[in-house]
Write an enzyme that holds these catalytic residues in place. Structure first.
Site, short mmCIF file in Angstrom:
data_model
loop_
_atom_site.label_atom_id
_atom_site.label_comp_id
_atom_site.label_asym_id
_atom_site.label_seq_id
_atom_site.Cartn_x
_atom_site.Cartn_y
_atom_site.Cartn_z
CB SER A 145 -0.85 -0.01 1.28
OG SER A 145 -1.44 1.26 1.49
CE1 TYR A 158 -4.24 -2.06 5.21
CE2 TYR A 158 -3.36 0.11 4.70
CZ TYR A 158 -3.90 -1.09 4.28
OH TYR A 158 -4.10 -1.31 2.94
P1 NAP Z 1 -11.45 -6.16 1.00
O1 NAP Z 1 -12.46 -5.73 0.00
O2 NAP Z 1 -11.74 -5.97 2.46
O3 NAP Z 1 -11.12 -7.71 0.71
C1 NAP Z 1 -10.19 -8.39 1.50
C2 NAP Z 1 -10.54 -9.88 1.52
O4 NAP Z 1 -9.56 -10.54 2.36
C3 NAP Z 1 -11.90 -10.15 2.14
O5 NAP Z 1 -12.61 -11.11 1.40
C4 NAP Z 1 -11.55 -10.67 3.52
O6 NAP Z 1 -12.50 -11.52 4.10
C5 NAP Z 1 -10.27 -11.44 3.22
N1 NAP Z 1 -9.53 -11.75 4.43
C6 NAP Z 1 -9.51 -11.07 5.60
N2 NAP Z 1 -8.79 -11.73 6.52
C7 NAP Z 1 -8.34 -12.86 5.91
C8 NAP Z 1 -7.56 -13.95 6.35
N3 NAP Z 1 -7.11 -14.05 7.61
N4 NAP Z 1 -7.26 -14.96 5.47
C9 NAP Z 1 -7.74 -14.89 4.20
N5 NAP Z 1 -8.51 -13.89 3.73
C10 NAP Z 1 -8.80 -12.89 4.58
O7 NAP Z 1 -10.05 -5.45 0.78
P2 NAP Z 1 -9.39 -4.82 -0.56
O8 NAP Z 1 -9.64 -3.38 -0.55
O9 NAP Z 1 -9.74 -5.65 -1.74
O10 NAP Z 1 -7.85 -5.02 -0.20
C11 NAP Z 1 -7.09 -6.13 -0.66
C12 NAP Z 1 -5.62 -5.86 -0.35
O11 NAP Z 1 -5.24 -4.62 -0.97
C13 NAP Z 1 -5.32 -5.71 1.15
O12 NAP Z 1 -4.07 -6.29 1.45
C14 NAP Z 1 -5.28 -4.20 1.33
O13 NAP Z 1 -4.48 -3.80 2.42
C15 NAP Z 1 -4.66 -3.77 -0.01
N6 NAP Z 1 -4.92 -2.37 -0.34
C16 NAP Z 1 -6.20 -1.91 -0.56
C17 NAP Z 1 -6.40 -0.57 -0.88
C18 NAP Z 1 -7.77 0.00 -1.15
O14 NAP Z 1 -7.86 1.22 -1.32
N7 NAP Z 1 -8.82 -0.79 -1.23
C19 NAP Z 1 -5.30 0.29 -0.95
C20 NAP Z 1 -4.02 -0.20 -0.71
C21 NAP Z 1 -3.85 -1.54 -0.41
P3 NAP Z 1 -13.57 -10.86 5.14
O15 NAP Z 1 -14.48 -10.03 4.30
O16 NAP Z 1 -14.23 -12.02 5.79
O17 NAP Z 1 -12.74 -10.03 6.11
#
Ligand code: NAP
Length: 263
Positions: A145, A158
């Site tokens: 990130s 985070y």
């Molecule tokens: P998201 O929509 O919350 O999706 C994350 C997924 O990971 C969810 O299905 C979640 O399940 C699952 N998860 C949580 N804990 C887990 C575990 N222990 N083992 C396996 N799966 C698990 O998040 P996203 O925005 O797509 O983010 C994905 C990645 O991109 C993350 O690493 C995040 O830090 C990174 N990121 C996102 C952004 C952004 O703006 N969205 C920016 C920078 C980086 P549950 O729903 O049950 O929790």
């Protein structure tokens, strides 16, 4: 993009960026195992991609060693090999530094950093064994990130976890380079997923993000998936140990940009 027939694991793939990566990989001809803690949404996600390619779901909490072992075993049973791992699972916890509970600090670090280590080590051990047996090396992509570089005071664990992801990416890249296994990371800015849901409901929060985004919009999950597809493919054959930032221009910006009135 060179993913035809490759066997890939994407963690946290039930929704958001992980789901977009799984879709992109399947569309590019890879056989994809979606791994997630959310059994119901994970199954539905895999079913929704059945028309796109060879996709299945395996329940896995990335912070649980036994689940990780099962994920690797299940992928090998289904596809006979693992060429690509995308460590995407991650969570966020908002709280001020002074109020933050130890349990919440541990919870975020356990999933975002330790989980990435556990899955990576299990898959890398398999990949190294394959190389030693004369097989092809694989590629690993970690989800970092811009918060690995920037700090938000209310997102302590985070930011710390993502800083750790960048360092883990470098040490893994160096450790696995002798085997030809490449390890890179992606550092997204603000991407439209459930993790960022406040942006859709709170105009002030949205404007705050846009004032730090020269391209003037929130990113889409498929734009991150495109980078994952590149890094996982042989097109990136001379890249390892890098974090590629896709943030609409936020990192070069040492100021704010004007935000047009949404009304
Ligand atoms: P998201 O929509 O919350 O999706 C994350 C997924 O990971 C969810 O299905 C979640 O399940 C699952 N998860 C949580 N804990 C887990 C575990 N222990 N083992 C396996 N799966 C698990 O998040 P996203 O925005 O797509 O983010 C994905 C990645 O991109 C993350 O690493 C995040 O830090 C990174 N990121 C996102 C952004 C952004 O703006 N969205 C920016 C920078 C980086 P549950 O729903 O049950 O929790």
């Amino acid at each position: 993009m060179g993913l035809e027939g490759k066997s890939a694991i994407v963690t946290g793939a039930a929704r958001g960026i992980g789901y977009a990566i799984a879709r992109r990989f399947a569309n590019d001809g890879a056989k994809v195992v979606l791994a997630d803690v959310d059994e119901k949404r994970g199954q539905e996600a895999a079913e929704s991609l059945a028309d796109v390619g060879t996709v299945s779901f395996v329940h896995c909490d990335v912070g649980e060693k036994l689940d990780v072992r099962n994920l690797v075993a299940a992928t090998l049973e289904q596809h006979g090999e693992i060429d690509i791992l995308v460590n995407n699972a991650g969570i966020i916890h908002g709280c001020s530094f002074l109020e933050l509970e130890e349990a919440d600090f541990d919870r975020v670090l356990r999933i975002n950093l330790k989980g990435m280590f556990l899955v990576s080590q299990a898959v890398a051990r398999y990949m190294v064994e394959r190389v030693e047996g004369g097989g092809e090396p694989g590629a690993i992509v970690n989800m970092s990130s811009i918060n690995a570089v920037f700090a938000i005071p209310d997102n302590v664990p985070y930011s710390v976890s993502k800083g750790g992801v960048n360092q883990l990416t470098k040490v893994m890249a160096l450790s696995l380079a002798p085997y030809g296994i490449r390890v890179n990371a992606i550092g997204p800015g603000s991407i439209m997923t459930d993790m960022l849901s406040t942006i859709t409901t709170d105009e002030a929060a949205r404007n705050k993000v846009l004032s730090r985004t020269p391209l003037g919009r929130i990113g889409e999950p498929h734009e991150i998936a495109a980078i994952a597809a590149f890094l996982a493919s042989s097109e990136a054959s001379y890249m390892t140990g890098q974090t590629v930032y896709a943030d609409g221009g936020r990192l070069p910006l040492n100021y704010t940009v004007p935000v047009p009135d949404a009304s």
